[in-house]
Motif scaffolding. Structure first.
Motif, PDB file in Angstrom:
ATOM      1  N   ALA A  68      10.083  -3.933   9.289  1.00 42.02           N
ATOM      2  CA  ALA A  68      10.830  -3.306   8.187  1.00 42.02           C
ATOM      3  C   ALA A  68      10.881  -4.228   6.974  1.00 42.02           C
ATOM      4  N   ALA A  69      11.083  -5.533   7.214  1.00 38.81           N
ATOM      5  CA  ALA A  69      11.136  -6.490   6.105  1.00 38.81           C
ATOM      6  C   ALA A  69       9.782  -6.605   5.412  1.00 38.81           C
ATOM      7  N   ILE A  70       8.709  -6.603   6.184  1.00 40.05           N
ATOM      8  CA  ILE A  70       7.364  -6.684   5.616  1.00 40.05           C
ATOM      9  C   ILE A  70       7.095  -5.462   4.734  1.00 40.05           C
ATOM     10  N   ARG A  71       7.471  -4.307   5.219  1.00 41.82           N
ATOM     11  CA  ARG A  71       7.219  -3.085   4.450  1.00 41.82           C
ATOM     12  C   ARG A  71       8.046  -3.050   3.169  1.00 41.82           C
ATOM     13  N   GLN A  72       9.241  -3.617   3.203  1.00 41.32           N
ATOM     14  CA  GLN A  72      10.028  -3.736   1.978  1.00 41.32           C
ATOM     15  C   GLN A  72       9.315  -4.653   0.989  1.00 41.32           C
ATOM     16  N   MET A  73       8.779  -5.770   1.474  1.00 43.86           N
ATOM     17  CA  MET A  73       8.025  -6.686   0.619  1.00 43.86           C
ATOM     18  C   MET A  73       6.820  -5.976   0.006  1.00 43.86           C
ATOM     19  N   GLY A  74       6.079  -5.239   0.844  1.00 42.76           N
ATOM     20  CA  GLY A  74       4.907  -4.531   0.340  1.00 42.76           C
ATOM     21  C   GLY A  74       5.252  -3.533  -0.735  1.00 42.76           C
ATOM     22  N   ALA A  75       6.371  -2.838  -0.558  1.00 38.26           N
ATOM     23  CA  ALA A  75       6.810  -1.871  -1.577  1.00 38.26           C
ATOM     24  C   ALA A  75       7.148  -2.588  -2.893  1.00 38.26           C
ATOM     25  N   ALA A  76       7.793  -3.748  -2.782  1.00 33.79           N
ATOM     26  CA  ALA A  76       8.156  -4.497  -3.986  1.00 33.79           C
ATOM     27  C   ALA A  76       6.922  -5.008  -4.726  1.00 33.79           C
ATOM     28  N   LEU A  77       5.963  -5.509  -3.984  1.00 40.16           N
ATOM     29  CA  LEU A  77       4.742  -6.025  -4.599  1.00 40.16           C
ATOM     30  C   LEU A  77       3.919  -4.922  -5.245  1.00 40.16           C
ATOM     31  N   SER A  78       3.991  -3.728  -4.706  1.00 36.21           N
ATOM     32  CA  SER A  78       3.154  -2.614  -5.180  1.00 36.21           C
ATOM     33  C   SER A  78       3.779  -1.845  -6.330  1.00 36.21           C
ATOM     34  N   THR A  79       5.033  -2.135  -6.639  1.00 30.56           N
ATOM     35  CA  THR A  79       5.726  -1.400  -7.705  1.00 30.56           C
ATOM     36  C   THR A  79       5.178  -1.800  -9.069  1.00 30.56           C
ATOM     37  N   ASP A  80       4.796  -0.825  -9.871  1.00 31.93           N
ATOM     38  CA  ASP A  80       4.322  -1.079 -11.236  1.00 31.93           C
ATOM     39  C   ASP A  80       5.420  -0.776 -12.240  1.00 31.93           C
ATOM     40  N   VAL A 137      -0.170  -6.688  15.581  1.00 34.24           N
ATOM     41  CA  VAL A 137       0.675  -5.797  14.785  1.00 34.24           C
ATOM     42  C   VAL A 137       1.295  -6.569  13.628  1.00 34.24           C
ATOM     43  N   LEU A 138       1.839  -7.744  13.905  1.00 32.23           N
ATOM     44  CA  LEU A 138       2.476  -8.543  12.858  1.00 32.23           C
ATOM     45  C   LEU A 138       1.472  -8.960  11.787  1.00 32.23           C
ATOM     46  N   ALA A 139       0.265  -9.342  12.212  1.00 33.09           N
ATOM     47  CA  ALA A 139      -0.759  -9.765  11.244  1.00 33.09           C
ATOM     48  C   ALA A 139      -1.160  -8.624  10.332  1.00 33.09           C
ATOM     49  N   THR A 140      -1.445  -7.474  10.901  1.00 28.41           N
ATOM     50  CA  THR A 140      -1.934  -6.362  10.078  1.00 28.41           C
ATOM     51  C   THR A 140      -0.848  -5.825   9.159  1.00 28.41           C
ATOM     52  N   GLU A 141       0.377  -5.773   9.636  1.00 24.67           N
ATOM     53  CA  GLU A 141       1.471  -5.327   8.777  1.00 24.67           C
ATOM     54  C   GLU A 141       1.645  -6.283   7.603  1.00 24.67           C
ATOM     55  N   MET A 142       1.617  -7.591   7.872  1.00 22.46           N
ATOM     56  CA  MET A 142       1.801  -8.573   6.805  1.00 22.46           C
ATOM     57  C   MET A 142       0.655  -8.513   5.810  1.00 22.46           C
ATOM     58  N   LEU A 143      -0.561  -8.418   6.301  1.00 23.01           N
ATOM     59  CA  LEU A 143      -1.714  -8.367   5.402  1.00 23.01           C
ATOM     60  C   LEU A 143      -1.694  -7.104   4.549  1.00 23.01           C
ATOM     61  N   GLU A 144      -1.350  -5.983   5.148  1.00 23.60           N
ATOM     62  CA  GLU A 144      -1.255  -4.747   4.365  1.00 23.60           C
ATOM     63  C   GLU A 144      -0.216  -4.900   3.264  1.00 23.60           C
ATOM     64  N   GLY A 145       0.932  -5.511   3.602  1.00 27.00           N
ATOM     65  CA  GLY A 145       1.965  -5.731   2.614  1.00 27.00           C
ATOM     66  C   GLY A 145       1.527  -6.632   1.479  1.00 27.00           C
ATOM     67  N   LEU A 146       0.621  -7.573   1.774  1.00 29.63           N
ATOM     68  CA  LEU A 146       0.134  -8.521   0.776  1.00 29.63           C
ATOM     69  C   LEU A 146      -1.129  -8.033   0.060  1.00 29.63           C
ATOM     70  N   GLY A 147      -1.489  -6.770   0.265  1.00 36.77           N
ATOM     71  CA  GLY A 147      -2.581  -6.186  -0.500  1.00 36.77           C
ATOM     72  C   GLY A 147      -3.967  -6.438   0.046  1.00 36.77           C
ATOM     73  N   VAL A 148      -4.081  -6.892   1.283  1.00 42.63           N
ATOM     74  CA  VAL A 148      -5.386  -7.143   1.889  1.00 42.63           C
ATOM     75  C   VAL A 148      -5.894  -5.866   2.547  1.00 42.63           C
ATOM     76  N   GLU A 149      -7.166  -5.536   2.315  1.00 46.89           N
ATOM     77  CA  GLU A 149      -7.779  -4.397   3.000  1.00 46.89           C
ATOM     78  C   GLU A 149      -7.945  -4.769   4.467  1.00 46.89           C
ATOM     79  N   ALA A 179     -11.326 -13.284  -1.307  1.00 44.28           N
ATOM     80  CA  ALA A 179     -10.344 -13.544  -2.357  1.00 44.28           C
ATOM     81  C   ALA A 179      -8.947 -13.137  -1.922  1.00 44.28           C
ATOM     82  N   SER A 180      -8.835 -12.008  -1.248  1.00 44.65           N
ATOM     83  CA  SER A 180      -7.514 -11.536  -0.836  1.00 44.65           C
ATOM     84  C   SER A 180      -6.932 -12.420   0.255  1.00 44.65           C
ATOM     85  N   TYR A 181      -7.784 -12.985   1.116  1.00 44.09           N
ATOM     86  CA  TYR A 181      -7.300 -13.951   2.102  1.00 44.09           C
ATOM     87  C   TYR A 181      -6.666 -15.149   1.406  1.00 44.09           C
TER      88      TYR A 181
END
Length: 457
Positions: A445-457, A138-150, A240-242
């Motif tokens: 929750a922290a990971i999802r906040q990071m993902g939202a910040a990274l994805s903001t244009d 769970v932690l791995a997939t949440e973090m990877l999703e937040g970092l833009g990895v498929e 590349a995403s890794y």
């Protein structure tokens, strides 16, 4: 089960392939089912968010069929190279395909399991999953999703009340069953099994299935070449995403490479603290075959095994030509991935390549934290605390336009969200010793906040 009919769209596409591709199985009857994690964000995309907790457990802990989808779980058949050694005796040994359905983008999705019991491919395994293994995934997939990895998404984690014996962690340990939401579970190893059996009709049928359901194309004389081209392009993007995420999968065997280019199946994963090409995730990877810096090579090698399998139904020359273009796809993909994590807009191929080289050189030479660097440099600025080793990076960054400002609350936190091994172990320790899940949920929750910040244009 009350679901919006326009959102919940069950499928049974896998049945098109016929019984030679899978084995019907039964799920284990667990002593108990305690719901520990349900991914409502993922469930919303496939029409299952309205399930009550009781319904959720019935489907994803007891595996009552989802209406309109598969009536029985299916253990998929495949082979694969494991650390470059071919193994014809593997398959879904502790998991199965539970259901198929369409997501809100129209994609065919699979709900597959890990730890759901023994199958004909279990060999000497018990078919179970440790709770720690489920928490880690769970932690791995949440973090990877937040970092833009498929990546596959951890959909459900249910504790199952069994005491498991494991040789690589304190035992007995707690048990769980995990459900993954994935854009398909067809692996390179699925094709390898058919090639091993010299099953030309099977390879043609599987090629047509993948092209139709995952790439929106119909088969033809050039179907094997087109399929390989898709896999090479997606594999290069995954590698590349890794790298941009600082992630080490740990076990990039050909049975762990999805033909849609989606990362999945997380065992001994790690996030690298620094840009060390020799950093490994698996304690048993003594030769560093799947080290951080060798992951593009590993995925390229696995793609070559697909080409070898497709050779049964295609001429060699066009397949070789596709394989040789892996590097051409990887270079712009890694530039795009790093630029995305830096919050910058691409310029031109030469400039972007120069940026990647400067970043890699500085990180490798200075032994700086990967997460800290990308946090500090997001938007193109770099604090004065970064010394002379980063002068070239600072100069290159000045020529780029930010795609996002540092206005999201995440950037005000003062430190990056990370997922290094010590933190993973600390989160698990609070669960193991005190059954305290607060750190686990706070981290998500922290990971999802990071993902939202990274994805903001």
């Amino acid at each position: 089960m009350t679901l919006p009919p326009q959102a919940y769209r069950p499928e049974t596409a896998i049945l098109e392939l016929g019984s030679g591709f899978y084995d019907p199985v039964e799920a284990a009857d667990f002593p108990e089912t305690k719901l520990r994690f349900r991914n409502d964000r993922a469930a919303a995309g496939i029409g299952l968010m309205a399930l009550s907790d009781a319904e959720w457990v019935a489907h994803f802990g007891r595996f009552a069929p989802l209406e309109g989808s598969l009536t029985r779980p299916l253990a998929l058949r495949y082979h694969g190279h494991q650390f470059r050694v071919y193994n014809p005796d593997i398959g879904d040994g502790r998991g199965f395909l539970f259901a198929q359905l369409r997501d809100d983008r129209g994609r065919l999705m699979d709900l597959g399991t890990k730890g759901s019991g023994q199958t004909p491919w279990s060999r000497f395994g018990d078919g179970r999953l440790t709770l720690k293994g489920g928490v880690r995934e769970v932690l791995a997939t949440e973090m990877l999703e937040g970092l833009g990895v498929e990546t596959s998404r951890s959909f459900s984690l249910i504790e199952t009340g069994e005491a498991l014996e494991r040789g690589d962690e304190p035992s007995p340990t707690r048990s769980a069953v995990l459900v993954r939401l994935s854009h398909g579970h067809i692996r390179i190893g699925t094709f390898q099994r058919l090639a091993y059996d010299r099953d030309e009709d099977g390879i043609r049928a599987l090629t047509a299935y993948v092209l139709r359901h995952y790439y929106g194309e119909e088969a033809g004389d050039d179907a094997p070449v087109r399929l390989l081209d898709h896999v090479v392009r997606r594999g290069a993007r995954l590698a590349a995403s890794y790298m941009a995420a600082g992630f080490v999968h740990g076990v990039l065997n050909s049975d762990n490479i999805n033909v849609t280019g989606e990362s999945f199946d997380y065992g001994p994963w790690r996030f690298a603290p620094t840009w060390d090409p020799t950093f490994t995730a698996a304690y048993f990877d003594h030769a560093g075959l799947y080290a951080f810096g060798r992951q593009p090579e590993a995925i390229h090698w696995d793609a070559m095994q697909l080409a070898v399998s497709l050779r049964l139904v295609s001429e060699a020359e066009p397949l070789i030509a596709v394989i040789e273009r892996f590097g051409e796809h990887y270079q712009p993909a890694v530039a795009n991935a790093i630029l995305w994590r830096l919050g910058l807009r691409p310029r031109d191929a030469e400039s972007d390549r120069g940026l990647v080289q400067a970043v890699e050189k500085a990180l490798r030479g200075d032994n700086a934290s990967i997460d800290r660097f990308f946090f500090d440099a997001f938007g193109g600025g770099l604090p004065d605390s970064y010394g002379p080793a980063f002068d070239e990076v600072r100069a290159v960054l000045a020529g780029y336009e930010p795609r996002s400002e540092r206005s999201h609350a995440y950037w005000q936190a003062g430190s990056p969200c990370s997922m290094l091994i010590d933190e993973v172990e600390a989160i698990w320790s609070t669960i193991d010793r005190h059954d305290d899940w607060s750190a686990f949920h706070a981290k998500i929750a922290a990971i999802r906040q990071m993902g939202a910040a990274l994805s903001t244009d």
